[in-house]
Design an enzyme around this catalytic site. Structure first.
Site, short mmCIF file in Angstrom:
data_model
loop_
_atom_site.label_atom_id
_atom_site.label_comp_id
_atom_site.label_asym_id
_atom_site.label_seq_id
_atom_site.Cartn_x
_atom_site.Cartn_y
_atom_site.Cartn_z
N GLY A 1 -2.62 -28.97 -32.25
CA GLY A 1 -2.77 -27.74 -31.50
C GLY A 1 -4.02 -27.70 -30.65
N ASP B 1 -7.10 -27.60 -31.59
CA ASP B 1 -8.11 -28.53 -32.12
C ASP B 1 -7.93 -29.92 -31.51
OD1 ASP B 1 -10.20 -29.45 -33.67
OD2 ASP B 1 -9.03 -29.57 -35.52
N SER C 1 -5.62 -19.02 -35.90
CA SER C 1 -4.67 -18.89 -37.01
C SER C 1 -3.28 -18.44 -36.61
CB SER C 1 -5.20 -17.95 -38.11
OG SER C 1 -6.29 -18.53 -38.79
N TYR D 1 -1.02 -22.01 -38.78
CA TYR D 1 -1.50 -21.29 -39.96
C TYR D 1 -0.66 -20.06 -40.27
CZ TYR D 1 -5.71 -24.13 -40.52
OH TYR D 1 -6.58 -25.16 -40.75
N GLY E 1 -1.12 -20.14 -34.87
CA GLY E 1 -0.21 -21.26 -34.70
C GLY E 1 0.34 -21.75 -36.02
#
Length: 311
Positions: A31, A33, A120, A124, A122
């Protein structure tokens, strides 16, 4: 603080700092990151490895934030924060902490503009609406020197959720007051002089329309305000927020009762309620004239300008 929403790629944002929805290892992932590490290059990874070797041997804890270089990104820094998974204990507070801690780090860096992803939202598992609400409310309420918080969303559904959250949350008292302070003194002098000079004829509202414009079609009635009222109307400050809900929850509506003892931001909110209300219900400004709300709004603005503006 200015809050904006953008549909786009966070790695392309020309801001002082980009926030990375990192995993606790700080060594990259999927994603946002992964995209930040790929676009930013080896320099980001090298600094993340150094952080793991020193302060964060067990990884960056959830809800905390730390900065590195931005490498080849068009920003100066990357602020890494670890969001909570949906359903985790204290999940709302942990997600809010991601935004507060990121802004705290931004202040330490001296960053004026910060681009956020939907932390969060995505893999998560956070529902877009809840993730957006926590993010926007936390950023609005933060004590920070950051001038612009930019939410950069790639997914259109998430973008709409953030846009809706910004509309509902609206600016803080401090943000509204800062906008008032940015207006020149001449603006306020003109507004107060125009209000002081109103005559009974100026306050009188006439109604036009009611004529048959073609067979079977009658023009709807509409209010005709005096030039003086139109000028005052154009000088009243407004804010972007969920004013229909504010009407229901706020005791100063409709006539501005007690407004003198409320933050000046409430005068702006009440002015917005009538100004925007005019677009949906002809005669809203007439109501403000007749029930004293217009007088209360301008009186509160005058008190702020003359007694509170310079602190």
């Amino acid at each position: 603080m200015k809050i904006t929403t953008v549909h786009g790629d966070i790695t392309e944002q020309h801001v002082d700092a980009v926030v990375n929805a990192a995993n606790s290892s700080l060594l990259g992932g999927g994603g946002v990151d992964g995209a930040i590490h790929r676009r930013g290059g080896k320099a980001i990874l090298d600094e993340c490895r150094a952080l793991r070797a020193s302060k964060y041997g067990r990884g960056l804890p959830t809800g905390q934030a730390v900065a590195t270089t931005a490498g080849e990104l068009p920003a100066q820094w990357v602020i890494h924060t670890v969001g909570p998974g949906y359903g985790a204990d204290d999940r709302v507070e942990l997600l809010a902490s991601c935004y507060r801690e990121s802004l705290r780090v931004a202040d330490e860096l001296g960053a004026a503009t910060v681009a956020f992803p939907a932390v969060s939202a995505g893999s998560y598992g956070w529902p877009a609406e809840e993730a957006a609400r926590v993010a926007v409310e936390t950023v609005w309420a933060a004590d920070t020197k950051v001038a612009e918080a930019r939410f950069v969303l790639f997914d259109e559904t998430v973008l709409r959720a953030f846009q809706d959250a910004v509309r509902k949350a609206g600016p803080t008292d401090a943000a509204i007051t800062a906008d008032l302070a940015a207006l020149p003194d001449a603006h306020w002098r003109r507004l107060f002089a125009r209000m002081d000079g109103l005559t009974n004829a100026d306050r009188e509202v006439k109604w036009g329309g009611g004529n048959e414009v073609k067979p079977g079609v009658t023009q709807l009635p509409y209010p005709v305000y005096s030039d003086a009222i139109q000028e005052i109307r154009g000088m009243l400050p407004i804010a972007v927020f969920d004013w229909p809900k504010w009407i229901q929850d706020n005791p100063v509506f409709p006539e501005g009762s007690g407004l003198d003892e409320r933050p000046v931001a409430d005068a702006v909110r009440l002015a917005t309620t009538y100004l925007r209300g005019e677009r949906f219900s002809d005669g809203a400004i007439q109501q403000a004239i007749e029930n004293g709300a217009l007088r209360a709004i301008v009186a509160r603005l005058r008190k702020w300008s003359e007694q509170e503006k310079l602190g």
